[in-house]
Design a protein around this motif. Structure first.
Motif, PDB file in Angstrom:
ATOM      1  N   THR A  92       0.417  -1.022   0.214  1.00 14.41           N
ATOM      2  CA  THR A  92      -0.113  -0.058  -0.347  1.00 14.41           C
ATOM      3  C   THR A  92       0.661   1.241   0.210  1.00 14.41           C
ATOM      4  N   PHE A 120      -7.563   2.249   5.050  1.00 13.83           N
ATOM      5  CA  PHE A 120      -8.270   2.170   3.568  1.00 13.83           C
ATOM      6  C   PHE A 120      -9.232   2.781   3.972  1.00 13.83           C
ATOM      7  N   HIS A 172     -11.331   6.107   0.872  1.00 12.95           N
ATOM      8  CA  HIS A 172     -11.700   4.561   0.013  1.00 12.95           C
ATOM      9  C   HIS A 172     -11.224   4.036  -1.441  1.00 12.95           C
ATOM     10  N   GLU A 199      -9.216   3.347  -3.666  1.00 11.89           N
ATOM     11  CA  GLU A 199      -9.150   1.990  -3.543  1.00 11.89           C
ATOM     12  C   GLU A 199      -7.656   2.174  -4.483  1.00 11.89           C
ATOM     13  N   LYS A 200      -7.616   2.975  -5.617  1.00 14.57           N
ATOM     14  CA  LYS A 200      -5.968   2.978  -6.830  1.00 14.57           C
ATOM     15  C   LYS A 200      -4.818   3.786  -5.879  1.00 14.57           C
ATOM     16  N   ALA A 247      -0.756  -3.008  -5.617  1.00 16.77           N
ATOM     17  CA  ALA A 247      -1.361  -3.674  -5.543  1.00 16.77           C
ATOM     18  C   ALA A 247      -1.160  -5.122  -5.741  1.00 16.77           C
ATOM     19  N   ARG A 299      -7.762  -8.276  -0.798  1.00 14.00           N
ATOM     20  CA  ARG A 299      -8.250  -6.729  -1.259  1.00 14.00           C
ATOM     21  C   ARG A 299      -9.018  -6.912  -2.156  1.00 14.00           C
ATOM     22  N   LYS A 300     -10.020  -7.537  -2.593  1.00 13.13           N
ATOM     23  CA  LYS A 300     -11.401  -7.265  -3.128  1.00 13.13           C
ATOM     24  C   LYS A 300     -12.530  -7.000  -2.406  1.00 13.13           C
ATOM     25  N   VAL A 328     -12.063  -3.652  -0.963  1.00  8.64           N
ATOM     26  CA  VAL A 328     -12.402  -2.267  -1.495  1.00  8.64           C
ATOM     27  C   VAL A 328     -13.890  -2.593  -1.296  1.00  8.64           C
TER      28      VAL A 328
END
Length: 402
Positions: A268, A337, A342, A344-345, A351, A364-365, A368
């Motif tokens: 991250t 996170f 939030h 993600e990128k 990633a 990870r999914k 998110v």
């Protein structure tokens, strides 16, 4: 009257003594004798290596009580040590994480040191030509992505390919839990060689038996000729404080405890405190939204010369006094996170690396998507139940609470 008074005092004394005795009673299963590692049992090792040429896989953790390094102790006994194979961080444990380890000669002993990290992840046939047996003695921290167990796997594979014996000198697991996602197919890497959970709940000796027994060695032969010199006076779950830091950025017990939960952040945009006196005990980023605690990563020789956000003021959280007993927690990565908005990128800046550390892209999914830790843990249950059944076959030690 004096006799009554004396009687009352004596009654009170014995009541206090009894209460104190109950409070200080040893825990169930606690051993009064100190833990004796495999490395300390030289008589057992001697029988296995008699008249054999020896290669050692070891580092700074390969010590005996009093701080004597195992290499020095074996040389003093006149054993035929031909070479040392060095894992990540090098033979003396001073190289940065991920830095290539070069072949060299140990300045103290004159023993050749052969790298098994970087371009060459396992001993070659040529490097094994003048030895009969490899002894593995390295302190693990019980976590799948800690690369010493990757070196263990590949060394066993090389011994199987070249018909060499392999001896593991067992040491305690300071993160002795079974938890986390199991590594999936398609996500094999040097931080996830075998299909085990993030916290595998095994000693290196037990893990070696599992690698052998489950046929995970990628060779035409089913297994290597494995011997495990087991410990004495240690049980699963028994607290254990490491006598020497296992790698440059795990300097104390708290960093070792937090490592399984914080290593995910390496994929991250959040610093784990590398380049400070408290690596893996703090989290931060140059954006003030991440917290009020501040630190500035700087090059630290023998720890990390190029830490993330070098020279930049980071804002985040100090975890050194976090109420945390150990194990695996997702609260840290989920919390940060959320602090990212939030995004993600932005947050999962690497990633692919995060997925390799997790062992799949599912974690990870799920983060998110906004899944709770409870929901994520529920998704691990089937795999962990199946793993526990496999694990049970290879255990060498009882549970601490029996």
């Amino acid at each position: 009257m004096q006799k009554i008074y004396l009687y009352l005092l004596m009654t009170l004394f014995f009541a206090v003594s009894t209460t104190t005795a109950k409070e200080t009673k040893t825990c169930p299963g606690e051993d009064t004798d100190p833990v004796m590692t495999g490395a300390e049992q030289t008589d057992r090792i001697k029988d296995l290596v008699k008249n054999k040429r020896i290669g050692l896989i070891m580092n700074q953790t390969s010590i005996l009580p009093g701080g004597v390094h195992l290499l020095d102790a074996l040389l003093d006994k006149g054993w035929k040590i031909k070479k040392v194979f060095a894992p990540e961080h090098g033979f003396r444990g001073t190289d940065d994480a991920g830095a290539d380890i070069n072949n060299s000669v140990d300045s103290k002993t004159g023993i050749p040191v052969v790298s098994v990290y970087g371009k060459n992840n396992k001993p070659t046939a040529e490097q094994l030509a003048d030895i009969d047996v490899i002894i593995f003695d390295i302190q693990d921290v019980g976590t799948r992505f800690y690369t010493y167990i990757s070196t263990l796997h590949y060394a066993m594979e090389s011994c199987a390919e070249n018909d060499k014996e392999f001896i593991v000198l067992d040491r305690p697991n300071p993160n002795d839990y079974v938890d986390g996602p199991v590594r999936k197919k398609g996500f094999s890497s040097f931080v996830g060689v075998d299909p085990v959970p993030v916290l595998h709940g095994l000693t290196v000796g037990e893990l070696a038996q599992m690698i052998n027994g489950e046929g995970w060695i990628a060779t035409g032969k089913n297994s290597c000729r494995l011997h495990v010199v087991s410990m004495k006076n240690w049980r699963h779950g028994q607290p254990y404080s490491l006598p020497v830091k296992p790698s440059p950025n795990l300097p104390n017990d708290m960093s070792v405890k937090l490592y399984p939960s914080l290593c995910f952040f390496e994929g991250t945009n959040i610093s784990v405190g590398r380049g400070t006196p408290f690596p893996f005990q703090a989290l931060g980023n140059p954006d003030k939204k991440y917290g009020s605690f501040t630190f500035t990563p700087q090059p630290v020789e023998g720890m990390d010369m190029n830490p993330l956000y070098k020279g930049k003021l980071c804002f985040g959280e100090d975890l050194r006094n976090e109420p945390f007993e150990g194990g695996l927690s997702l609260r840290f990565v989920i919390r940060f996170f959320e602090k990212s908005g939030h995004n993600e990128k932005e947050f999962f800046s690497r990633a692919d690396w995060f997925d390799l550390l997790a062992g799949s892209d599912s974690l990870r999914k799920q983060i998110v998507k906004g899944c709770s830790e409870k929901e994520i843990r529920e998704s691990w249950k089937t795999d962990l139940d199946a793993y526990r059944k496999i694990r049970k076959k290879y255990l060498l030690y009882d549970d601490y609470d029996k």
